[in-house]
Design a protein around this motif. Structure first.
Motif, PDB file in Angstrom:
ATOM      1  N   LEU A  17       1.006  -1.298   0.122  1.00  0.00           N
ATOM      2  CA  LEU A  17      -0.019  -0.028   0.060  1.00  0.00           C
ATOM      3  C   LEU A  17       0.928   1.353   0.074  1.00  0.00           C
ATOM      4  N   LEU A  18       1.748   1.182   0.784  1.00  0.00           N
ATOM      5  CA  LEU A  18       2.798   2.383   0.811  1.00  0.00           C
ATOM      6  C   LEU A  18       3.923   2.490  -0.038  1.00  0.00           C
ATOM      7  N   ASN A  19       3.978   1.350  -0.895  1.00  0.00           N
ATOM      8  CA  ASN A  19       5.043   1.402  -2.034  1.00  0.00           C
ATOM      9  C   ASN A  19       6.565   1.433  -1.348  1.00  0.00           C
ATOM     10  N   ILE A  20       6.458   0.476  -0.486  1.00  0.00           N
ATOM     11  CA  ILE A  20       8.131   0.599   0.167  1.00  0.00           C
ATOM     12  C   ILE A  20       8.287  -0.963   0.384  1.00  0.00           C
ATOM     13  N   ASN A  21       9.447  -1.471   0.477  1.00  0.00           N
ATOM     14  CA  ASN A  21       9.989  -2.878   0.757  1.00  0.00           C
ATOM     15  C   ASN A  21       9.755  -2.991   2.168  1.00  0.00           C
ATOM     16  N   LEU A  22       9.799  -4.415   2.473  1.00  0.00           N
ATOM     17  CA  LEU A  22       9.308  -4.841   3.718  1.00  0.00           C
ATOM     18  C   LEU A  22      10.490  -4.470   4.776  1.00  0.00           C
ATOM     19  N   ASN A  23      11.590  -4.333   4.590  1.00  0.00           N
ATOM     20  CA  ASN A  23      12.412  -3.880   5.618  1.00  0.00           C
ATOM     21  C   ASN A  23      12.359  -2.598   6.087  1.00  0.00           C
ATOM     22  N   THR A  24      12.025  -1.662   4.971  1.00  0.00           N
ATOM     23  CA  THR A  24      11.831  -0.270   5.406  1.00  0.00           C
ATOM     24  C   THR A  24      10.744  -0.122   6.288  1.00  0.00           C
ATOM     25  N   LEU A  25       9.708  -0.824   5.946  1.00  0.00           N
ATOM     26  CA  LEU A  25       8.489  -0.907   6.768  1.00  0.00           C
ATOM     27  C   LEU A  25       8.589  -1.445   8.134  1.00  0.00           C
ATOM     28  N   LYS A  26       9.657  -2.443   8.287  1.00  0.00           N
ATOM     29  CA  LYS A  26       9.973  -2.629   9.629  1.00  0.00           C
ATOM     30  C   LYS A  26      10.805  -1.743  10.546  1.00  0.00           C
ATOM     31  N   THR A  27      11.598  -0.879   9.993  1.00  0.00           N
ATOM     32  CA  THR A  27      12.284  -0.101  10.313  1.00  0.00           C
ATOM     33  C   THR A  27      11.250   1.166  10.681  1.00  0.00           C
ATOM     34  N   ARG A  28      10.477   1.508   9.872  1.00  0.00           N
ATOM     35  CA  ARG A  28       9.648   2.566  10.094  1.00  0.00           C
ATOM     36  C   ARG A  28       8.573   2.291  11.554  1.00  0.00           C
ATOM     37  N   MET A  29       8.176   0.997  11.173  1.00  0.00           N
ATOM     38  CA  MET A  29       7.179   0.642  12.570  1.00  0.00           C
ATOM     39  C   MET A  29       8.024   0.598  13.683  1.00  0.00           C
ATOM     40  N   ARG A  30       9.128   0.285  13.764  1.00  0.00           N
ATOM     41  CA  ARG A  30       9.752   0.614  15.087  1.00  0.00           C
ATOM     42  C   ARG A  30      10.031   1.926  15.566  1.00  0.00           C
ATOM     43  N   THR A  31      10.517   2.741  14.399  1.00  0.00           N
ATOM     44  CA  THR A  31      10.865   4.434  14.698  1.00  0.00           C
ATOM     45  C   THR A  31       9.304   4.895  15.231  1.00  0.00           C
ATOM     46  N   ALA A  32       8.151   4.323  14.606  1.00  0.00           N
ATOM     47  CA  ALA A  32       6.760   5.058  14.616  1.00  0.00           C
ATOM     48  C   ALA A  32       6.330   4.463  16.181  1.00  0.00           C
ATOM     49  N   ILE A  33       6.541   3.253  16.618  1.00  0.00           N
ATOM     50  CA  ILE A  33       6.280   2.756  17.796  1.00  0.00           C
ATOM     51  C   ILE A  33       7.066   3.429  18.787  1.00  0.00           C
ATOM     52  N   ALA A  34       8.270   3.904  18.954  1.00  0.00           N
ATOM     53  CA  ALA A  34       8.957   4.314  19.695  1.00  0.00           C
ATOM     54  C   ALA A  34       8.635   5.826  19.955  1.00  0.00           C
ATOM     55  N   GLN A  35       8.236   6.436  19.064  1.00  0.00           N
ATOM     56  CA  GLN A  35       7.650   7.869  19.023  1.00  0.00           C
ATOM     57  C   GLN A  35       6.379   7.806  19.723  1.00  0.00           C
ATOM     58  N   LEU A  36       5.559   6.969  19.370  1.00  0.00           N
ATOM     59  CA  LEU A  36       4.057   6.767  19.922  1.00  0.00           C
ATOM     60  C   LEU A  36       4.478   6.590  21.563  1.00  0.00           C
TER      61      LEU A  36
END
Lengths: 277, 181
Positions: free
Chosen positions: B150-169
């Motif tokens: 959906l976001l047109n990114i690869n899986l590894n990028t998503l995993k990194t972004r998810m961790r960053t997002a959760i840390a920020q949240l």
């Protein structure tokens, strides 16, 4: 070596039910050895398992009404009509739509005022005065109806603008300012539902020849094939002729959907009036 | 009948089946828009507009991905178009209801608020791209592969972004809750 992202991914996939495998012993050991990661995992568990966070808000019934109105319009635009109509259980929404969008009370009140003043004036001896008063009242009511419709059409909410289209079709078809506003919205409104409703409202009018050039101009401005198709259908239905040059320009226009172009080609003779030559 | 099969019927001209897809997805889509920071009126408008586009572009549905993924791709484009019309370069920035400036004073003010309210405020304070990833995973039940597509990114990028997002949240949530980290 396994990185922290993999562990967080595994945890979320487990909590989302994508996998039945929670963190294995190796992952668990890494988590326990890293307090920061452990805090993140605990936070994820809190957020993902809290039911209260997932409580959904309900949209208003007007959303359903608008959707079924749009679907009904789309189905009626299909040619030839199919038997695949809206499921029976949903048909009552169409009644709701007409009730929601008709705004009859205001018009009924206006009519009551007209009847009252007409009746009062009929009891006075001066007949010409009755006619003048009655005519003025009718003009005032027409102006009032147009003002109400224009106010609704300028509202920020698409629901209110949809109601304005319906109201204007029912109560104020002859107001020039209102017609200009409808044509402006037909080109610029960001809601396809409103633009479709305007086409539908225009289709119920007897004479569109005074605005036909603006209507045809609006086809090129549409980004939604449904609205494009509805406008072409309107042109056919109302026998609005389109000259060959304009039609060719439409067929060469990249912004016009392929299905719409096919539809134009199928009805080219009718649109240009050449069948009658 | 699954949603993909239902959508194929719509694609083939049986428009009445769109009602079924609308009933199944209306609330989820509406809440997606709300969590992305839109108000109720605009959220409803965009649900309507999204389904209008589903109808208009039904012939482009390829059935390679799920109907839901296709629907949310249209929904995201609908939001983007809406804000583009308003002239915003950064389409997501207007959604941010608030940014936390004075952590301590806000924490004092929010001491008695519920976990849900705190969470919603913490979520709203995130940059839109981080917020969207969490919403899609936690509330819209998209899996990682679907979100990446959906976001047109690869899986590894998503995993990194998810961790960053959760840390920020987590950081924002704890600050609102009066905790230091």
């Amino acid at each position: 070596m396994m990185n922290f992202e993999e562990i967080i991914t595994q945890k979320i996939q487990y909590l989302n039910g994508e996998t039945s495998q929670d963190l294995d012993d190796k992952m668990q050991a890494i988590v326990e050895a890293n307090p920061e990661l452990q805090a993140e995992i605990e936070f994820i568990e809190t957020i993902w398992q809290s039911q209260s966070l997932a409580d959904d808000h309900q949209p208003s019934p007007a959303l359903d009404a608008r959707f079924y109105q749009m679907l009904s319009l789309a189905q009626s635009s299909q040619s030839p009509p199919t038997n695949d109509m809206i499921p029976e259980t949903k048909k009552h929404w169409l009644d709701t739509v007409s009730r929601l969008f008709s705004l009859k009370p205001l018009a009924q009140f206006a009519l009551l005022v007209l009847v009252f003043f007409t009746g009062w004036n009929l009891n006075t001896p001066s007949q010409p005065l009755v006619q003048v008063t009655s005519q003025k009242l009718e003009e005032q009511i027409a102006t009032l109806n147009a003002m109400v419709a224009m106010t609704m059409l300028r509202d920020q909410s698409a629901t209110e603008r949809l109601a304005g289209v319906t109201y204007s079709a029912a109560n104020a078809q002859n107001d020039t300012g209102l017609n200009d506003l409808l044509l402006e919205l037909l080109i610029n409104d960001n809601s396809s539902a409103v633009r479709l409703a305007i086409v539908d409202a225009l289709a119920k009018r007897n004479n569109l020849h005074d605005i036909q050039s603006k209507l045809m101009f609006s086809i090129k401005k549409q980004n939604n094939p449904l609205v494009q198709m509805s406008l072409i259908r309107l042109a056919i239905q109302k026998q609005i002729l389109i000259d060959e040059n304009t039609l060719s320009a439409l067929l060469n226009d990249q912004s016009i959907d392929t299905d719409v172009k096919d539809y134009i080609r199928e009805n080219r003779r009718q649109l240009t009036g050449r069948h009658s030559v | 009948m699954d949603e993909k099969a239902t959508m194929l019927k719509v694609k083939n001209g049986q428009l009445g089946y769109l009602a079924e897809l609308f009933e199944n997805n209306r609330n989820g889509l509406f809440n997606f828009f709300l969590r992305m920071g839109l108000n109720r009126a605009l959220g409803e408008d965009l649900v309507q507009e999204t389904f209008m586009r589903v109808l208009a572009y039904r012939t482009s549905f390829k059935a390679q991905s799920s109907f839901k993924a296709w629907l949310y791709r249209i929904a995201r484009n609908t939001v983007a178009d809406h804000f583009r019309k308003l002239g915003n370069q950064d389409i997501h920035e207007p959604y941010c209801e608030e940014r936390i400036q004075d952590n301590q004073s806000l924490a004092d003010k929010l001491e008695k608020e519920s976990q849900q309210t705190l969470f919603e405020k913490a979520l709203a304070s995130l940059p839109a791209d981080q917020r969207e990833i969490i919403i899609l995973s936690r509330f819209q039940q998209f899996n990682y592969a679907e979100i990446a597509e959906l976001l047109n990114i690869n899986l590894n990028t998503l995993k990194t972004r998810m961790r960053t997002a959760i840390a920020q949240l987590k950081l924002q949530y704890n600050q609102l809750n009066g905790k230091t980290s």
